[in-house]
Design a protein around this motif. Structure first.
Motif: not given
Length: 441
Positions: A332-341, A365-384
């Motif tokens: 819930e908080n992730l969605k708020k932060i991403c919307k603010l950003a 909008p991406l901020h409506d879709l974010v959840s805790s799983h975005i952390c692992r996916r971001t890490f894997a995608t960012m460094y691939y």
């Protein structure tokens, strides 16, 4: 010749009626029934209830029912003896089992032929002893099986007839899928439940229960669930965002830690200073991933170090001691932060519809879709493609490169396109080397 006679051995008003079962001079067995009788109403010579006529209507009905019960019990015992197989040992225990089977609706093996009975047997006599790779299955896996069993028992109530284990074929599996979809479950959950039913019913063979020839053809399935990720510039915007709310600051810190450690929420929220280890002067977080039990050594990135330094060597506070509650608050908080950003680029994904009570796929909008799983996916995608895939996998815990590439959405066509990039790099390097040689000459 097998014979059955009923006897009593007490003069009490409610004497227990016994079965005396004989199959030879030295093979006579005796066991209790669930019937009682007043000795005054018992004919010892005939081994039966005295048939009186001067009785009240209720007493006459009870007398008739008991005579019928004993007659049917005698027939049942003799029939089971005739139907016996070569492996059965006929003794007092066998007689006790047959008597119990009469009152319980059939012998255990026959009762277990029916799915509702087998599923109860599975829960109490098979599931607690299941193993995976030589070790007892986890509490979480047991609970998944119990959930599937409960769903299947609900499904059975919708069927037009009482199903046997041997009735569970592809057609029945398809009906189970239709039932589950009507429960507003995601397709991946439905496919997983279907897959596990094969495992559950396959174990019926342990008890010599017949299964359908099509059981092995029942397959689970998965569908691609869109999993968004943050681009480096989006992550940077979140890091630079001015936040005054303590809970949102706590959430942002966990998000940054997650994006630079590549761990699931179940492992992220278990990180503590006690898990720090130092190897050759470098600090790592030593974890055994909760879901797969995979051991991982997670290097501490400079961004993670900044957060730890800010918090005097500690990780952010937990949202709740309950993992699922912690994940819910975090999401819930992730969605708020991403919307603010302003993380609002359109992405295909799913959003839970509170009215329809199920997930709805579409562009949001991406901020409506974010959840805790975005952390692992971001890490894997960012460094691939920037770090060798094997090194990234050592942190994320993926076991095969195929699994990893599927996780970040890389298919064969993408890999083929990347070949051009490598060729261009090689051509550029070769041309540069040629130029250096010519200049030297």
């Amino acid at each position: 010749m097998a014979t059955v006679k009923f006897i009593i051995q007490s003069k009490k008003p409610s004497a227990v009626i016994y079965v005396r079962f004989s199959i030879g001079s030295n093979q006579v067995y005796k066991r209790k029934t669930r019937e009682t009788v007043n000795p005054e109403n018992w004919n010892a010579k005939k081994g039966g209830v005295v048939q009186r006529t001067a009785l009240t209507r209720e007493a006459l009905q009870n007398q008739t029912e008991q005579i019928n019960t004993l007659t049917k019990l005698e027939s049942f015992i003799l029939e089971q003896y005739r139907k016996r197989n070569e492996t059965e040992i006929i003794n007092g225990d066998w007689l006790a089992e047959i008597i119990d089977a009469y009152y319980s609706g059939g012998r255990k093996i026959e009762r277990l032929d029916f799915i509702e009975n087998y599923l109860e047997h599975y829960k109490t006599d098979i599931l607690p002893f299941r193993k995976y790779k030589g070790k007892p299955i986890t509490k979480g896996t047991r609970q998944k099986h119990l959930t599937i069993v409960d769903k299947f028992q609900e499904f059975l109530k919708t069927e037009k007839k009482r199903l046997k284990v041997s009735d569970y074929n592809i057609s029945a599996g398809n009906r189970f899928v239709t039932f589950l979809r009507g429960q507003n479950l995601s397709d991946n959950t439905v496919g997983k439940y279907l897959k596990y039913t094969k495992t559950i019913f396959k174990d019926a063979k342990i008890d010599n229960i017949e299964v359908h020839d099509q059981l092995s053809e029942i397959k689970g399935f998965t569908v691609d669930t869109p999993t968004p990720y943050l681009k480096p510039e989006e992550l940077q915007r979140i890091q630079e965002l001015l936040i005054v709310n303590e809970k949102l600051e706590q959430t942002r810190d966990w998000l940054i830690i997650g994006c630079y450690t590549g761990q699931r929420a179940s492992d992220l929220f278990r990180m503590t200073p006690e898990k720090f280890v130092t190897i050759n002067g470098k600090e790592f977080i030593n974890l055994s991933q909760k879901k797969t039990k995979t051991p991982v050594l997670v290097p501490i990135h400079t961004e993670v170090k900044k957060i730890l330094d800010k918090r005097k060597g500690f990780f952010p506070a937990q949202f709740s001691i309950n993992l699922e509650s912690a994940k819910t608050i975090f999401n819930e908080n992730l969605k708020k932060i991403c919307k603010l950003a302003g993380i609002d680029r359109p992405e295909y994904g799913r959003v839970y519809d509170e009215v329809k009570k199920h997930y709805v796929f579409g562009n949001y909008p991406l901020h409506d879709l974010v959840s805790s799983h975005i952390c692992r996916r971001t890490f894997a995608t960012m460094y691939y493609s920037k770090i060798p895939t094997a090194i990234i996998m050592s942190v994320t815990g993926h076991r095969t490169e195929t699994e990893f590439l599927g996780y970040i959405g890389i298919d064969n066509s993408t890999l083929s396109e990347q070949m051009y990039s490598y060729w261009e790099q090689l051509d550029h390097k070769e041309n540069k080397d040629d130029l250096v040689i010519k200049n030297v000459n």
